[in-house]
Write a protein that holds these residues in place. Sequence first.
Motif, short mmCIF file in Angstrom:
data_model
loop_
_atom_site.label_atom_id
_atom_site.label_comp_id
_atom_site.label_asym_id
_atom_site.label_seq_id
_atom_site.Cartn_x
_atom_site.Cartn_y
_atom_site.Cartn_z
N GLY A 36 102.95 10.83 50.55
CA GLY A 36 104.03 11.77 50.80
C GLY A 36 103.96 12.41 52.17
O GLY A 36 102.89 12.46 52.80
N MET A 43 101.72 21.01 40.56
CA MET A 43 101.48 20.69 41.96
C MET A 43 100.20 19.87 42.18
O MET A 43 99.90 19.50 43.31
CB MET A 43 101.39 21.98 42.77
N TYR A 72 96.88 15.77 49.42
CA TYR A 72 96.51 16.65 50.54
C TYR A 72 95.00 16.66 50.74
O TYR A 72 94.50 16.52 51.87
CB TYR A 72 97.03 18.05 50.26
N ALA A 116 105.79 21.71 49.59
CA ALA A 116 106.16 20.44 48.95
C ALA A 116 107.65 20.13 49.03
O ALA A 116 108.11 19.19 48.40
CB ALA A 116 105.69 20.39 47.49
N LEU A 133 107.67 15.66 40.63
CA LEU A 133 106.45 16.27 40.07
C LEU A 133 106.75 16.71 38.64
O LEU A 133 107.86 17.14 38.34
CB LEU A 133 106.00 17.47 40.91
N THR A 184 107.89 16.53 50.66
CA THR A 184 107.41 15.45 49.80
C THR A 184 108.34 15.23 48.61
O THR A 184 108.66 14.09 48.26
CB THR A 184 105.98 15.76 49.32
N SER A 185 108.81 16.31 48.00
CA SER A 185 109.66 16.17 46.82
C SER A 185 111.12 15.88 47.18
O SER A 185 111.97 15.79 46.29
CB SER A 185 109.56 17.43 45.94
N PHE A 237 100.41 16.61 44.16
CA PHE A 237 100.70 16.91 45.56
C PHE A 237 99.43 17.32 46.30
O PHE A 237 99.12 16.81 47.38
CB PHE A 237 101.74 18.04 45.62
#
Length: 255
Positions: free
Chosen positions: A188, A126, A133, A171, A116, A174-175, A129
Amino acid sequence: MTATIEQTGPATSVGEVPTFEVTLRVRRFLPEGPRGDESYWDDHVLTMHGTDRVLDALHKIKWEQDGSLTFRRSCAHGICGSDAMRINGRNRLACKTLLKDLDIRKPITVEPIKGLPVIKDLVVDMEPFFASYREIMPFLVTSGNQPSAERIQSPEQRAVYDDTTKCILCAACTSSCPVFWTDGQYFGPAAIVNAHRFIFDSRDEAATQRLEILNDKEGVWRCRTTFNCTEACPRGIEITKAIAEVKRAMITRAF
């Protein structure tokens, strides 16, 4: 005959918390600073207590040594998910990571989560992300008007998706995903986990729509099952298992 215990070290008061010295090596990025777009490491030597966490060390730096240090935090109890960051190369919540559980003989590295855009220091953007969502429709979808009675579920129906209700949108999962690092379009793990929560909810009526969304080339099939996401989750969600269940639902359901 009574045995005598010899005191070999300095006396410690009852309830006193021992202290130790630790070096926190923080990745800094100041977009308007003299280094321009170049990030750099900044070391801080701190005296901390055995009960302190990484977040306490960051507070100590900001409040006592360098007020320009920037990071997110909120509840400080592992519930809000605001302070996800890479600590010694692993995604963790700073408020849940005890300093004494790390190797304090070496500098403890703290840097922003990967994949990110970095806004400043440990703060990332964010929005990508949360865009993923929002796209999976993270809310209950039902037909008709407001119900006249409670929508009843059995314990067995609730158990099917209970694990994925624990997500705090930090996150960290995902990260930690290599696919997300290299392909910013991938939904993600967190988005898929939150889709799972509603796909398997017996009260919801939009499972087919969510499965169609995740059947995209940047959807659930991009997962390479490395288990990074499961290891990174501070809530202990079995993320890789949830992703596999969504894949299975796509194959077994007609949509």
